[in-house]
Scaffold this active site. Structure first.
Site, PDB file in Angstrom:
ATOM      1  N   TYR A 191      -2.071  -0.315  10.846  1.00 28.47           N
ATOM      2  CA  TYR A 191      -2.171  -1.022   9.554  1.00 28.47           C
ATOM      3  C   TYR A 191      -0.940  -0.756   8.702  1.00 28.47           C
ATOM      4  CZ  TYR A 191      -3.374  -1.589   4.607  1.00 28.47           C
ATOM      5  OH  TYR A 191      -3.341  -1.911   3.269  1.00 28.47           O
ATOM      6  N   LYS A 211       2.010  -3.387   7.343  1.00 29.86           N
ATOM      7  CA  LYS A 211       2.326  -3.616   5.917  1.00 29.86           C
ATOM      8  C   LYS A 211       3.790  -3.264   5.646  1.00 29.86           C
ATOM      9  CE  LYS A 211      -0.064  -4.668   2.956  1.00 29.86           C
ATOM     10  NZ  LYS A 211      -0.485  -6.006   2.421  1.00 29.86           N
ATOM     11  N   THR A 220       0.815  -1.200   0.000  1.00 31.19           N
ATOM     12  CA  THR A 220       0.000   0.000   0.000  1.00 31.19           C
ATOM     13  C   THR A 220       0.855   1.260   0.000  1.00 31.19           C
ATOM     14  OG1 THR A 220      -1.531   1.262   1.396  1.00 31.19           O
ATOM     15  CG2 THR A 220      -0.099  -0.275   2.530  1.00 31.19           C
ATOM     16  N   ASP A 221       0.289   2.344  -0.501  1.00 34.31           N
ATOM     17  CA  ASP A 221       1.005   3.632  -0.436  1.00 34.31           C
ATOM     18  C   ASP A 221       1.069   4.170   1.000  1.00 34.31           C
ATOM     19  OD1 ASP A 221      -1.681   4.314  -0.165  1.00 34.31           O
ATOM     20  OD2 ASP A 221      -1.664   5.866  -1.716  1.00 34.31           O
ATOM     21  N   GLU A 222       0.261   3.586   1.903  1.00 28.64           N
ATOM     22  CA  GLU A 222       0.235   4.105   3.282  1.00 28.64           C
ATOM     23  C   GLU A 222       1.568   3.901   3.989  1.00 28.64           C
ATOM     24  OE1 GLU A 222      -3.181   3.562   5.623  1.00 28.64           O
ATOM     25  OE2 GLU A 222      -4.545   3.670   3.928  1.00 28.64           O
TER      26      GLU A 222
HETATM   27  P1  NAD Z   1      -9.857  -7.343   2.034  1.00 27.73           P
HETATM   28  O1  NAD Z   1      -9.890  -6.989   3.476  1.00 27.73           O
HETATM   29  O2  NAD Z   1     -11.050  -7.096   1.186  1.00 27.73           O
HETATM   30  O3  NAD Z   1      -9.476  -8.878   1.863  1.00 27.73           O
HETATM   31  C1  NAD Z   1      -8.499  -9.504   2.640  1.00 27.73           C
HETATM   32  C2  NAD Z   1      -8.627 -11.013   2.447  1.00 27.73           C
HETATM   33  O4  NAD Z   1      -7.587 -11.647   3.228  1.00 27.73           O
HETATM   34  C3  NAD Z   1      -9.958 -11.581   2.936  1.00 27.73           C
HETATM   35  O5  NAD Z   1     -10.475 -12.466   1.974  1.00 27.73           O
HETATM   36  C4  NAD Z   1      -9.600 -12.325   4.214  1.00 27.73           C
HETATM   37  O6  NAD Z   1     -10.425 -13.426   4.471  1.00 27.73           O
HETATM   38  C5  NAD Z   1      -8.169 -12.745   3.919  1.00 27.73           C
HETATM   39  N1  NAD Z   1      -7.394 -12.951   5.149  1.00 27.73           N
HETATM   40  C6  NAD Z   1      -7.287 -12.132   6.214  1.00 27.73           C
HETATM   41  N2  NAD Z   1      -6.526 -12.679   7.168  1.00 27.73           N
HETATM   42  C7  NAD Z   1      -6.114 -13.892   6.690  1.00 27.73           C
HETATM   43  C8  NAD Z   1      -5.287 -14.914   7.195  1.00 27.73           C
HETATM   44  N3  NAD Z   1      -4.708 -14.836   8.410  1.00 27.73           N
HETATM   45  N4  NAD Z   1      -5.054 -16.019   6.427  1.00 27.73           N
HETATM   46  C9  NAD Z   1      -5.625 -16.116   5.196  1.00 27.73           C
HETATM   47  N5  NAD Z   1      -6.438 -15.166   4.664  1.00 27.73           N
HETATM   48  C10 NAD Z   1      -6.677 -14.061   5.405  1.00 27.73           C
HETATM   49  O7  NAD Z   1      -8.569  -6.585   1.456  1.00 27.73           O
HETATM   50  P2  NAD Z   1      -8.350  -5.864   0.051  1.00 27.73           P
HETATM   51  O8  NAD Z   1      -8.855  -4.487   0.127  1.00 27.73           O
HETATM   52  O9  NAD Z   1      -8.805  -6.760  -1.024  1.00 27.73           O
HETATM   53  O10 NAD Z   1      -6.756  -5.786   0.051  1.00 27.73           O
HETATM   54  C11 NAD Z   1      -5.985  -6.881  -0.416  1.00 27.73           C
HETATM   55  C12 NAD Z   1      -4.512  -6.548  -0.270  1.00 27.73           C
HETATM   56  O11 NAD Z   1      -4.201  -5.364  -0.991  1.00 27.73           O
HETATM   57  C13 NAD Z   1      -4.073  -6.286   1.172  1.00 27.73           C
HETATM   58  O12 NAD Z   1      -2.800  -6.833   1.345  1.00 27.73           O
HETATM   59  C14 NAD Z   1      -4.022  -4.770   1.263  1.00 27.73           C
HETATM   60  O13 NAD Z   1      -3.068  -4.356   2.224  1.00 27.73           O
HETATM   61  C15 NAD Z   1      -3.585  -4.413  -0.136  1.00 27.73           C
HETATM   62  N6  NAD Z   1      -4.022  -3.095  -0.625  1.00 27.73           N
HETATM   63  C16 NAD Z   1      -5.346  -2.742  -0.556  1.00 27.73           C
HETATM   64  C17 NAD Z   1      -5.746  -1.508  -1.067  1.00 27.73           C
HETATM   65  C18 NAD Z   1      -7.188  -1.087  -1.035  1.00 27.73           C
HETATM   66  O14 NAD Z   1      -7.481   0.074  -1.357  1.00 27.73           O
HETATM   67  N7  NAD Z   1      -8.135  -1.940  -0.698  1.00 27.73           N
HETATM   68  C19 NAD Z   1      -4.794  -0.652  -1.616  1.00 27.73           C
HETATM   69  C20 NAD Z   1      -3.452  -1.040  -1.659  1.00 27.73           C
HETATM   70  C21 NAD Z   1      -3.083  -2.279  -1.168  1.00 27.73           C
HETATM   71  O1  DAU Z   2      -4.165   3.993   0.359  1.00 29.74           O
HETATM   72  C1  DAU Z   2      -4.371   2.619   0.244  1.00 29.74           C
HETATM   73  C2  DAU Z   2      -5.237   2.126   1.385  1.00 29.74           C
HETATM   74  O2  DAU Z   2      -6.554   2.615   1.117  1.00 29.74           O
HETATM   75  C3  DAU Z   2      -5.241   0.613   1.526  1.00 29.74           C
HETATM   76  O3  DAU Z   2      -3.962   0.170   1.847  1.00 29.74           O
HETATM   77  C4  DAU Z   2      -6.231   0.190   2.616  1.00 29.74           C
HETATM   78  O4  DAU Z   2      -6.296  -1.222   2.666  1.00 29.74           O
HETATM   79  C5  DAU Z   2      -7.597   0.751   2.270  1.00 29.74           C
HETATM   80  O5  DAU Z   2      -8.496   0.459   3.308  1.00 29.74           O
HETATM   81  C6  DAU Z   2      -7.522   2.263   2.065  1.00 29.74           C
HETATM   82  O6  DAU Z   2      -7.236   2.936   3.329  1.00 29.74           O
HETATM   83  P1  DAU Z   2      -8.003   4.270   3.744  1.00 29.74           P
HETATM   84  O7  DAU Z   2      -7.912   4.456   5.195  1.00 29.74           O
HETATM   85  O8  DAU Z   2      -7.586   5.406   2.861  1.00 29.74           O
HETATM   86  O9  DAU Z   2      -9.489   3.842   3.282  1.00 29.74           O
HETATM   87  P2  DAU Z   2     -10.942   4.161   3.879  1.00 29.74           P
HETATM   88  O10 DAU Z   2     -11.920   3.764   2.837  1.00 29.74           O
HETATM   89  O11 DAU Z   2     -11.097   3.616   5.248  1.00 29.74           O
HETATM   90  O12 DAU Z   2     -10.932   5.753   3.993  1.00 29.74           O
HETATM   91  C7  DAU Z   2     -10.758   6.585   2.847  1.00 29.74           C
HETATM   92  C8  DAU Z   2     -10.774   8.021   3.343  1.00 29.74           C
HETATM   93  O13 DAU Z   2     -12.095   8.333   3.789  1.00 29.74           O
HETATM   94  C9  DAU Z   2      -9.863   8.283   4.545  1.00 29.74           C
HETATM   95  O14 DAU Z   2      -9.295   9.579   4.444  1.00 29.74           O
HETATM   96  C10 DAU Z   2     -10.811   8.220   5.740  1.00 29.74           C
HETATM   97  C11 DAU Z   2     -12.126   8.724   5.163  1.00 29.74           C
HETATM   98  N1  DAU Z   2     -13.341   8.138   5.755  1.00 29.74           N
HETATM   99  C12 DAU Z   2     -13.441   6.787   5.856  1.00 29.74           C
HETATM  100  C13 DAU Z   2     -14.540   6.184   6.404  1.00 29.74           C
HETATM  101  C14 DAU Z   2     -14.637   4.694   6.534  1.00 29.74           C
HETATM  102  C15 DAU Z   2     -14.386   8.952   6.176  1.00 29.74           C
HETATM  103  O15 DAU Z   2     -14.307  10.197   6.052  1.00 29.74           O
HETATM  104  N2  DAU Z   2     -15.488   8.369   6.714  1.00 29.74           N
HETATM  105  C16 DAU Z   2     -15.611   7.028   6.875  1.00 29.74           C
HETATM  106  O16 DAU Z   2     -16.644   6.563   7.426  1.00 29.74           O
END
Ligand code: NAD
Ligand code: DAU
Length: 349
Positions: free
Chosen positions: A155, A159, A130-132
C-alpha cells in the site's frame, strides 16, 4: 461555475470532503468520481446526492476512456484525488489491486489532466496521501517536511509511487499540484476493516478483539473532519508544488486506543467486561512500528488547528456506530465476509 472532482468521494474521507465542499462552496459544481468498490458506498453521501451542485459519476479512474468522457461532460478546474485502495492488510493479500488504482489510476488522471489543462495555471491536482510513505520510526523522532520516502508495505509503495508521479508531472509539465500526507483518520463512515470500526463491530458482537503483536505499535490519529478542513484550506491557499504534512499530534500505542474504546463502549452501553475481549494475535507481516507527524508550519500559519480532541472524537465515533447498525449491516457484504475470514480466521482460532 467552477467544477471540482473529488475522486473516491463515496469512501470514508472522500464522503466527508464531498459533504464539506457541497455545503461550504454552493457556487461550485462538485463531481464525485468513484468506482463504488467494496469500500465505496452511496449511503455515505446521503442527502448530498440530491443537492443541485452535486453530480455523481461511477467510473474507474484507471479507465482512460471513461475519464475522458466525464471530462467532456464536466471539465474540472480542480481534482481532489482520494480514490485508492487504502487498506494495508488487503495490500499484503493482493498488491496488484493497489498497482491498478493507486498507481495506474493516478497516472491516468494526471495524463488526461496534462493534455486537457495544457499550460493553465489556475487549475489544481491535489493528491491526498499518507504518512506511511515515510516508513517506520523507532521510539523517537517525527516525520516532517523533507523526510525521505521509505515505503515498506505494498500500500505505502503504491501511494509513494503515485506521489512521485504527481511531483514528476509538476516538474516536467508544470502541472499545478499540492500533496498532503496525513496519519490515521477515524470517525463516522469508516469501513469496518480498519482498527477502530473493526474493534467496535467486535464489541457489539462480543467477539475477541484482534490486536496485532503486542499492541505496542504507535499510530498518529486525527478526526476525519479535521483532515477534511486541512485539505480544503490547502487546496485554496496551499503553495503549488508543495508537499504538506497534516497531523493532530496525537500518537497512541494501539493497545491504548483499543482499551479506550472498550471503556467508552462499556460506559455507553452498560457492559462491564469489554477489556476481557482483547486478544493478542499474529502480527501483520512487515508491520511498521511507529508513525508520528510534525505538521507543516505553513498549515498553522494559514490558521488550521485540529478542533476535536481524541477523547471527544472517539466518543462521537462510538456513538455513531452504535446508532448506525443498518449502515454496518449493509457494508458487511459477502465480499467483506470472505476477506474477514481470510484475514482473521486462523488468527482468532
Ligand atoms: P476508502 O477505502 O474508505 O475509500 C476509497 C474510495 O475510493 C472508495 O469509495 C472506492 O470506491 C474508491 N475507489 C477505489 N478504487 C477506485 C477506482 N479504481 N476508481 C474510482 N474509485 C475507486 O479510503 P479512505 O480511508 O477514505 O482514504 C481516502 C484517501 O486518503 C486514500 O487515497 C488514502 O490513501 C488516503 N489516506 C487515508 C488515510 C486513512 O487513515 N484512512 C490517511 C491518510 C491518507
Ligand atoms: O497512517 C495512515 C494510514 O492509516 C492510511 O494511509 C491508511 O489508508 C489507513 O488504513 C491507516 O493504515 P493502518 O495500517 O495504520 O490502519 P489500520 O486501521 O489497518 O491499523 C491501525 C493499527 O492497528 C496498525 O498498527 C495495525 C493495528 N491493527 C489493525 C487491525 C485491522 C490491529 O492491531 N488489529 C487489527 O485487526
Amino acid at each position: 461555475m467552477p467544477t471540482v472532482w473529488i475522486t473516491g468521494g463515496a469512501g470514508f474521507i472522500g464522503s466527508h470532503l464531498v459533504r464539506f465542499f457541497v455545503y461550504s462552496h454552493p457556487d461550485w459544481r462538485v463531481v464525485t468520481v468513484d468506482a463504488l468498490t467494496y469500500a465505496g458506498n452511496l449511503a455515505n453521501l446521503g442527502e448530498v446526492l440530491q443537492k443541485p451542485n452535486h453530480v455523481f459519476s461511477r467510473i474507474d479512474i484507471a479507465d482512460a476512456a471513461a475519464v475522458e468522457t466525464l471530462w467532456e461532460q464536466h471539465p474540472p478546474d480542480w481534482i481532489l484525488h482520494l480514490a485508492a485502495e487504502s487498506h494495508v492488510d488487503r495490500s499484503i493479500l493482493s498488491p496488484l489491486d493497489f498497482l491498478h488504482t493507486n498507481v495506474s489510476g493516478t497516472v491516468t488522471l494526471l495524463e488526461i489532466a496534462r493534455k486537457r489543462w495544457g499550460s493553465r495555471k489556475d487549475v489544481l491536482f491535489y493528491q491526498v496521501s499518507t504518512d506511511e510513505v515515510y516508513g517506520s520510526l523507532s521510539q523517537e523522532g517525527f516525520f516532517q517536511e523533507g523526510s525521505p520516502y521509505d515505503p515498506r508495505s505494498p500500500y505505502a509503495a503504491s501511494k509513494a509511487a503515485a506521489d512521485h508521479f504527481v511531483r514528476a508531472y509538476g516538474h516536467t509539465y508544470g502541472l499545478p499540484y499540492v500533496i498532503s500526507n496525513c496519519g490515521n483518520n477515524y470517525g463516522p463512515f469508516q469501513f469496518p476493516e480498519k482498527l477502530i470500526p473493526l474493534v467496535l463491530t467486535h464489541l457489539m458482537e462480543r467477539r475477541p478483539i484482534p490486536v496485532y503483536g503486542e499492541g505496542k505499535n504507535v499510530r498518529d490519529w486525527i478526526y476525519v473532519e479535521d483532515h477534511v478542513r486541512a485539505i480544503a484550506l490547502l487546496a485554496e491557499k496551499g503553495r503549488r508544488g508543495h508537499t504538506y504534512l497534516i497531523g493532530a499530534q496525537n500518537t497512541r500505542p494501539n493497545i491504548e486506543v483499543v482499551t479506550l474504546l472498550c471503556k467508552l463502549y462499556d460506559e455507553l452501553t452498560g457492559h462491564r467486561d469489554s477489556e476481557s475481549l482483547i486478544t493478542f494475535v499474529k502480527d501483520r507481516p512487515g508491520h511498521d512500528f511507529r508513525y508520528a507527524i510534525q505538521p507543516s508550519p505553513h498549515l498553522y500559519e494559514l490558521g488550521w488547528r485540529p478542533s476535536v480532541s481524541f477523547e471527544t472524537g472517539l466518543r462521537q465515533t462510538v456513538e455513531w456506530y452504535l446508532t448506525h447498525t443498518d449502515w454496518l449491516d449493509a457494508v458487511r457484504t459477502g465480499a467483506y465476509r470472505s476477506f474477514y475470514e481470510q484475514q482473521y480466521g486462523e488468527r482468532l482460532l
